[in-house]
Design a protein around this motif. Structure first.
Motif, PDB file in Angstrom:
ATOM      1  N   MET A  33       0.874  -1.175   0.000  1.00  0.00           N
ATOM      2  CA  MET A  33       0.000   0.000   0.000  1.00  0.00           C
ATOM      3  C   MET A  33       0.905   1.217   0.000  1.00  0.00           C
ATOM      4  O   MET A  33       1.805   1.323   0.836  1.00  0.00           O
ATOM      5  N   GLY A  34       0.665   2.108  -0.927  1.00  0.00           N
ATOM      6  CA  GLY A  34       1.521   3.273  -1.025  1.00  0.00           C
ATOM      7  C   GLY A  34       0.761   4.533  -1.363  1.00  0.00           C
ATOM      8  O   GLY A  34      -0.348   4.499  -1.885  1.00  0.00           O
ATOM      9  N   TRP A  35       1.383   5.642  -1.021  1.00  0.00           N
ATOM     10  CA  TRP A  35       0.877   6.957  -1.395  1.00  0.00           C
ATOM     11  C   TRP A  35       1.930   7.645  -2.256  1.00  0.00           C
ATOM     12  O   TRP A  35       3.119   7.643  -1.920  1.00  0.00           O
ATOM     13  N   TYR A  36       1.472   8.215  -3.356  1.00  0.00           N
ATOM     14  CA  TYR A  36       2.307   9.001  -4.238  1.00  0.00           C
ATOM     15  C   TYR A  36       1.667  10.375  -4.370  1.00  0.00           C
ATOM     16  O   TYR A  36       0.488  10.558  -4.061  1.00  0.00           O
ATOM     17  N   ARG A  37       2.455  11.312  -4.859  1.00  0.00           N
ATOM     18  CA  ARG A  37       1.883  12.624  -5.110  1.00  0.00           C
ATOM     19  C   ARG A  37       2.474  13.215  -6.374  1.00  0.00           C
ATOM     20  O   ARG A  37       3.588  12.878  -6.758  1.00  0.00           O
ATOM     21  N   GLN A  38       1.693  14.092  -6.986  1.00  0.00           N
ATOM     22  CA  GLN A  38       2.153  14.768  -8.190  1.00  0.00           C
ATOM     23  C   GLN A  38       1.900  16.258  -8.034  1.00  0.00           C
ATOM     24  O   GLN A  38       0.756  16.727  -8.183  1.00  0.00           O
ATOM     25  N   GLU A  45       5.674  11.208  -7.528  1.00  0.00           N
ATOM     26  CA  GLU A  45       6.759  10.724  -6.661  1.00  0.00           C
ATOM     27  C   GLU A  45       6.196   9.943  -5.495  1.00  0.00           C
ATOM     28  O   GLU A  45       5.057  10.173  -5.061  1.00  0.00           O
ATOM     29  N   LEU A  46       6.996   9.036  -5.003  1.00  0.00           N
ATOM     30  CA  LEU A  46       6.589   8.250  -3.841  1.00  0.00           C
ATOM     31  C   LEU A  46       6.608   9.114  -2.591  1.00  0.00           C
ATOM     32  O   LEU A  46       7.570   9.836  -2.335  1.00  0.00           O
ATOM     33  N   VAL A  91      -1.615  16.536  -6.073  1.00  0.00           N
ATOM     34  CA  VAL A  91      -2.647  15.505  -6.105  1.00  0.00           C
ATOM     35  C   VAL A  91      -2.027  14.244  -5.526  1.00  0.00           C
ATOM     36  O   VAL A  91      -0.959  13.814  -5.967  1.00  0.00           O
ATOM     37  N   TYR A  92      -2.682  13.681  -4.545  1.00  0.00           N
ATOM     38  CA  TYR A  92      -2.169  12.492  -3.864  1.00  0.00           C
ATOM     39  C   TYR A  92      -2.929  11.262  -4.362  1.00  0.00           C
ATOM     40  O   TYR A  92      -4.165  11.255  -4.409  1.00  0.00           O
ATOM     41  N   TYR A  93      -2.152  10.239  -4.702  1.00  0.00           N
ATOM     42  CA  TYR A  93      -2.716   9.003  -5.231  1.00  0.00           C
ATOM     43  C   TYR A  93      -2.337   7.824  -4.338  1.00  0.00           C
ATOM     44  O   TYR A  93      -1.196   7.723  -3.893  1.00  0.00           O
ATOM     45  N   CYS A  94      -3.288   6.935  -4.122  1.00  0.00           N
ATOM     46  CA  CYS A  94      -2.954   5.695  -3.440  1.00  0.00           C
ATOM     47  C   CYS A  94      -2.727   4.595  -4.483  1.00  0.00           C
ATOM     48  O   CYS A  94      -3.297   4.630  -5.577  1.00  0.00           O
ATOM     49  N   ASN A  95      -1.899   3.655  -4.126  1.00  0.00           N
ATOM     50  CA  ASN A  95      -1.561   2.525  -4.987  1.00  0.00           C
ATOM     51  C   ASN A  95      -1.573   1.263  -4.147  1.00  0.00           C
ATOM     52  O   ASN A  95      -0.858   1.212  -3.132  1.00  0.00           O
TER      53      ASN A  95
END
Length: 119
Positions: A33-38, A45-46, A91-95
């Motif tokens: 489980m990870g969070w990235y942001r752009q 980026e992680l 913008v934060y994205y979960c993966n």
């Protein structure tokens, strides 16, 4: 498998936000489980990641301000963000990566949630 991210918004510098990302569907296990942001005009980026064993990894610049955690029973990952700075605007994205109930691997991204840090 579907992901639903929430918790973004507008916050003043120094404030806090907590992001959530919940997975639903035919899930057998989630290994990553990870969070990235752009940030605007920049590459994704992680931010932080956590394994099913609880091992965590953070971007060096965010250590001490951000905390990632997970609730395996709810298939949910959280990102607690403290002492937010304008440069955290993104913008934060979960993966999430894992295995479905049919034994197939999956690698899904959430829809992204906007975090804006501004006075």
């Amino acid at each position: 498998v579907q992901l639903q991210a929430s918790g973004g918004g507008l916050v003043q510098p120094g404030g806090s936000l907590r992001l959530s990302c919940a997975a639903s569907g035919n899930i057998f296990s989630i290994s990553f489980m990870g969070w990235y942001r752009q940030p605007p005009g920049k590459q994704r980026e992680l931010v932080a990641a956590i394994t099913n064993g609880g091992s965590t990894n953070y971007a060096d610049s965010l250590k001490g301000r951000f905390t990632i955690s997970r609730d395996n029973a709810k298939n949910t990952v959280y990102l607690q963000m403290n002492s937010l700075k304008p440069e955290d605007t993104a913008v934060y994205y979960c993966n999430l990566r894992g295995t479905t109930g049919r034994g197939r691997p999956f690698d899904y991204w959430g829809q992204g949630t906007q975090v804006t840090v501004s006075s």
